[in-house]
Scaffold this motif. Structure first.
Motif, PDB file in Angstrom:
ATOM      1  N   ALA A  93       0.832  -1.208   0.000  1.00  0.00           N
ATOM      2  CA  ALA A  93       0.000   0.000   0.000  1.00  0.00           C
ATOM      3  C   ALA A  93       0.866   1.257   0.000  1.00  0.00           C
ATOM      4  O   ALA A  93       0.595   2.208  -0.744  1.00  0.00           O
ATOM      5  CB  ALA A  93      -0.950  -0.005   1.203  1.00  0.00           C
ATOM      6  N   GLU A  94       1.906   1.285   0.820  1.00  0.00           N
ATOM      7  CA  GLU A  94       2.789   2.458   0.878  1.00  0.00           C
ATOM      8  C   GLU A  94       3.595   2.587  -0.411  1.00  0.00           C
ATOM      9  O   GLU A  94       3.795   3.689  -0.920  1.00  0.00           O
ATOM     10  CB  GLU A  94       3.725   2.385   2.089  1.00  0.00           C
ATOM     11  CG  GLU A  94       4.662   3.571   2.218  1.00  0.00           C
ATOM     12  CD  GLU A  94       3.966   4.933   2.333  1.00  0.00           C
ATOM     13  OE1 GLU A  94       4.595   5.939   1.950  1.00  0.00           O
ATOM     14  OE2 GLU A  94       2.800   4.995   2.785  1.00  0.00           O
ATOM     15  N   LEU A  95       4.053   1.469  -0.949  1.00  0.00           N
ATOM     16  CA  LEU A  95       4.781   1.502  -2.221  1.00  0.00           C
ATOM     17  C   LEU A  95       3.883   2.064  -3.316  1.00  0.00           C
ATOM     18  O   LEU A  95       4.299   2.927  -4.092  1.00  0.00           O
ATOM     19  CB  LEU A  95       5.278   0.100  -2.588  1.00  0.00           C
ATOM     20  CG  LEU A  95       5.994  -0.044  -3.928  1.00  0.00           C
ATOM     21  CD1 LEU A  95       7.230   0.859  -4.009  1.00  0.00           C
ATOM     22  CD2 LEU A  95       6.376  -1.504  -4.167  1.00  0.00           C
ATOM     23  N   MET A  96       2.631   1.610  -3.366  1.00  0.00           N
ATOM     24  CA  MET A  96       1.684   2.103  -4.376  1.00  0.00           C
ATOM     25  C   MET A  96       1.447   3.600  -4.193  1.00  0.00           C
ATOM     26  O   MET A  96       1.411   4.360  -5.168  1.00  0.00           O
ATOM     27  CB  MET A  96       0.365   1.328  -4.303  1.00  0.00           C
ATOM     28  CG  MET A  96      -0.685   1.814  -5.298  1.00  0.00           C
ATOM     29  SD  MET A  96      -0.176   1.737  -7.034  1.00  0.00           S
ATOM     30  CE  MET A  96      -0.463   0.013  -7.370  1.00  0.00           C
ATOM     31  N   SER A  97       1.292   4.045  -2.968  1.00  0.00           N
ATOM     32  CA  SER A  97       1.065   5.464  -2.693  1.00  0.00           C
ATOM     33  C   SER A  97       2.229   6.312  -3.211  1.00  0.00           C
ATOM     34  O   SER A  97       2.029   7.340  -3.862  1.00  0.00           O
ATOM     35  CB  SER A  97       0.874   5.666  -1.186  1.00  0.00           C
ATOM     36  OG  SER A  97       0.779   7.032  -0.890  1.00  0.00           O
ATOM     37  N   ARG A  98       3.441   5.888  -2.951  1.00  0.00           N
ATOM     38  CA  ARG A  98       4.618   6.633  -3.413  1.00  0.00           C
ATOM     39  C   ARG A  98       4.722   6.608  -4.937  1.00  0.00           C
ATOM     40  O   ARG A  98       5.085   7.611  -5.561  1.00  0.00           O
ATOM     41  CB  ARG A  98       5.883   6.068  -2.781  1.00  0.00           C
ATOM     42  CG  ARG A  98       5.944   6.333  -1.278  1.00  0.00           C
ATOM     43  CD  ARG A  98       7.194   5.775  -0.662  1.00  0.00           C
ATOM     44  NE  ARG A  98       7.131   5.883   0.800  1.00  0.00           N
ATOM     45  CZ  ARG A  98       8.185   5.794   1.589  1.00  0.00           C
ATOM     46  NH1 ARG A  98       9.387   5.566   1.071  1.00  0.00           N
ATOM     47  NH2 ARG A  98       8.048   5.902   2.889  1.00  0.00           N
ATOM     48  N   CYS A  99       4.412   5.465  -5.526  1.00  0.00           N
ATOM     49  CA  CYS A  99       4.495   5.358  -6.989  1.00  0.00           C
ATOM     50  C   CYS A  99       3.405   6.179  -7.677  1.00  0.00           C
ATOM     51  O   CYS A  99       3.629   6.726  -8.766  1.00  0.00           O
ATOM     52  CB  CYS A  99       4.438   3.895  -7.419  1.00  0.00           C
ATOM     53  SG  CYS A  99       5.964   3.008  -7.000  1.00  0.00           S
ATOM     54  N   ARG A 100       2.245   6.296  -7.057  1.00  0.00           N
ATOM     55  CA  ARG A 100       1.202   7.171  -7.618  1.00  0.00           C
ATOM     56  C   ARG A 100       1.664   8.616  -7.620  1.00  0.00           C
ATOM     57  O   ARG A 100       1.394   9.357  -8.570  1.00  0.00           O
ATOM     58  CB  ARG A 100      -0.099   7.021  -6.834  1.00  0.00           C
ATOM     59  CG  ARG A 100      -0.849   5.769  -7.176  1.00  0.00           C
ATOM     60  CD  ARG A 100      -2.197   5.719  -6.511  1.00  0.00           C
ATOM     61  NE  ARG A 100      -2.885   4.516  -6.926  1.00  0.00           N
ATOM     62  CZ  ARG A 100      -3.654   3.786  -6.136  1.00  0.00           C
ATOM     63  NH1 ARG A 100      -3.862   4.149  -4.883  1.00  0.00           N
ATOM     64  NH2 ARG A 100      -4.227   2.693  -6.597  1.00  0.00           N
ATOM     65  N   ARG A 101       2.341   9.033  -6.566  1.00  0.00           N
ATOM     66  CA  ARG A 101       2.895  10.396  -6.533  1.00  0.00           C
ATOM     67  C   ARG A 101       3.897  10.591  -7.669  1.00  0.00           C
ATOM     68  O   ARG A 101       3.894  11.612  -8.361  1.00  0.00           O
ATOM     69  CB  ARG A 101       3.592  10.658  -5.192  1.00  0.00           C
ATOM     70  CG  ARG A 101       2.771  11.406  -4.193  1.00  0.00           C
ATOM     71  CD  ARG A 101       3.579  11.918  -3.009  1.00  0.00           C
ATOM     72  NE  ARG A 101       4.384  10.930  -2.313  1.00  0.00           N
ATOM     73  CZ  ARG A 101       3.938  10.134  -1.337  1.00  0.00           C
ATOM     74  NH1 ARG A 101       2.677  10.203  -0.956  1.00  0.00           N
ATOM     75  NH2 ARG A 101       4.752   9.283  -0.745  1.00  0.00           N
ATOM     76  N   ILE A 102       4.768   9.607  -7.844  1.00  0.00           N
ATOM     77  CA  ILE A 102       5.773   9.678  -8.912  1.00  0.00           C
ATOM     78  C   ILE A 102       5.089   9.746 -10.279  1.00  0.00           C
ATOM     79  O   ILE A 102       5.455  10.565 -11.127  1.00  0.00           O
ATOM     80  CB  ILE A 102       6.745   8.480  -8.831  1.00  0.00           C
ATOM     81  CG1 ILE A 102       7.598   8.596  -7.572  1.00  0.00           C
ATOM     82  CG2 ILE A 102       7.595   8.362 -10.098  1.00  0.00           C
ATOM     83  CD1 ILE A 102       8.370   7.341  -7.225  1.00  0.00           C
ATOM     84  N   ALA A 103       4.084   8.899 -10.489  1.00  0.00           N
ATOM     85  CA  ALA A 103       3.363   8.900 -11.762  1.00  0.00           C
ATOM     86  C   ALA A 103       2.716  10.262 -12.005  1.00  0.00           C
ATOM     87  O   ALA A 103       2.821  10.822 -13.102  1.00  0.00           O
ATOM     88  CB  ALA A 103       2.320   7.784 -11.783  1.00  0.00           C
TER      89      ALA A 103
END
Length: 197
Positions: A93-103
């Motif tokens: 969940a945290e990895l996805m959250s950070r990757c959404r910010r990057i995207a």
């Protein structure tokens, strides 16, 4: 009276007078909600409701879950380029959250790079930042890679790999040329056989 499609058909790009972008159509139809959760098949209730709310350009107004819908468009070449990000110690969940910010920060819509559309997608080894490069002359893949690496490092993430998910126009042309040469060679061999007999 022409043939009527058996499924709802939505047009995008040059297939519509208003040139609706594919990403806008997908957002309207609820595509990104399921895709971001890794749901690639079936008709979710969310998507069915979105399709009822947006009339198709042609075809029936109601989508049959057994057959789905179709989108048809004409746009310049789109390069699909994905970057797989990983981390040690973060839950999914945290990895996805950070990757959404990057995207978001990489995409033109989020104030990032020109002619780039992105989304974060779950992957068995981490999260992919999936990119549609709408104009590689404006923003080539190495620029996207640099931006994602910079943002990933700031988030404490690693770039595991990056890759294209579709053929490039040069690759397709080379393949067609090879096939034509092979076909010409086969024809020449057949003609030679026929002359010998």
């Amino acid at each position: 009276s022409g043939v009527r499609p058996a499924v709802p058909v939505y047009f995008y790009g040059a297939a519509r007078e208003d040139g609706r972008p594919l990403a806008a159509l997908r957002r309207s139809l609820g595509y990104f909600g399921g895709a971001s959760r890794g749901e690639w098949s079936g008709l979710s209730e969310e998507m069915a409701a979105a399709m009822r709310a947006l009339a198709p350009d042609v075809g029936p107004q109601e989508v049959d879950p057994r057959h789905g819908a179709a989108v048809v468009g004409a746009v310049p070449w789109v390069t699909n380029y994905n970057l797989l990000l990983t981390s040690v110690g973060l839950d999914q969940a945290e990895l996805m959250s950070r990757c959404r910010r990057i995207a978001r920060l990489t995409s033109a819509r989020g104030g990032g790079l020109q002619a780039v559309e992105t989304m974060a997608l779950p992957h068995e080894m981490g999260v992919e930042v999936a990119c549609n490069l709408l104009d590689t002359a404006a923003t080539p893949a190495p620029h996207v890679r640099s931006r994602v690496v910079e943002l990933a490092e700031a988030e404490g993430l690693n770039l595991e790999s990056d890759y294209f998910t579709n053929k490039q126009p040069e690759e397709i042309l080379a393949f067609v040329q090879d096939e034509e040469l092979a076909a010409e060679g086969n024809i020449a061999r057949e003609n030679k056989k026929q002359k010998c007999t």
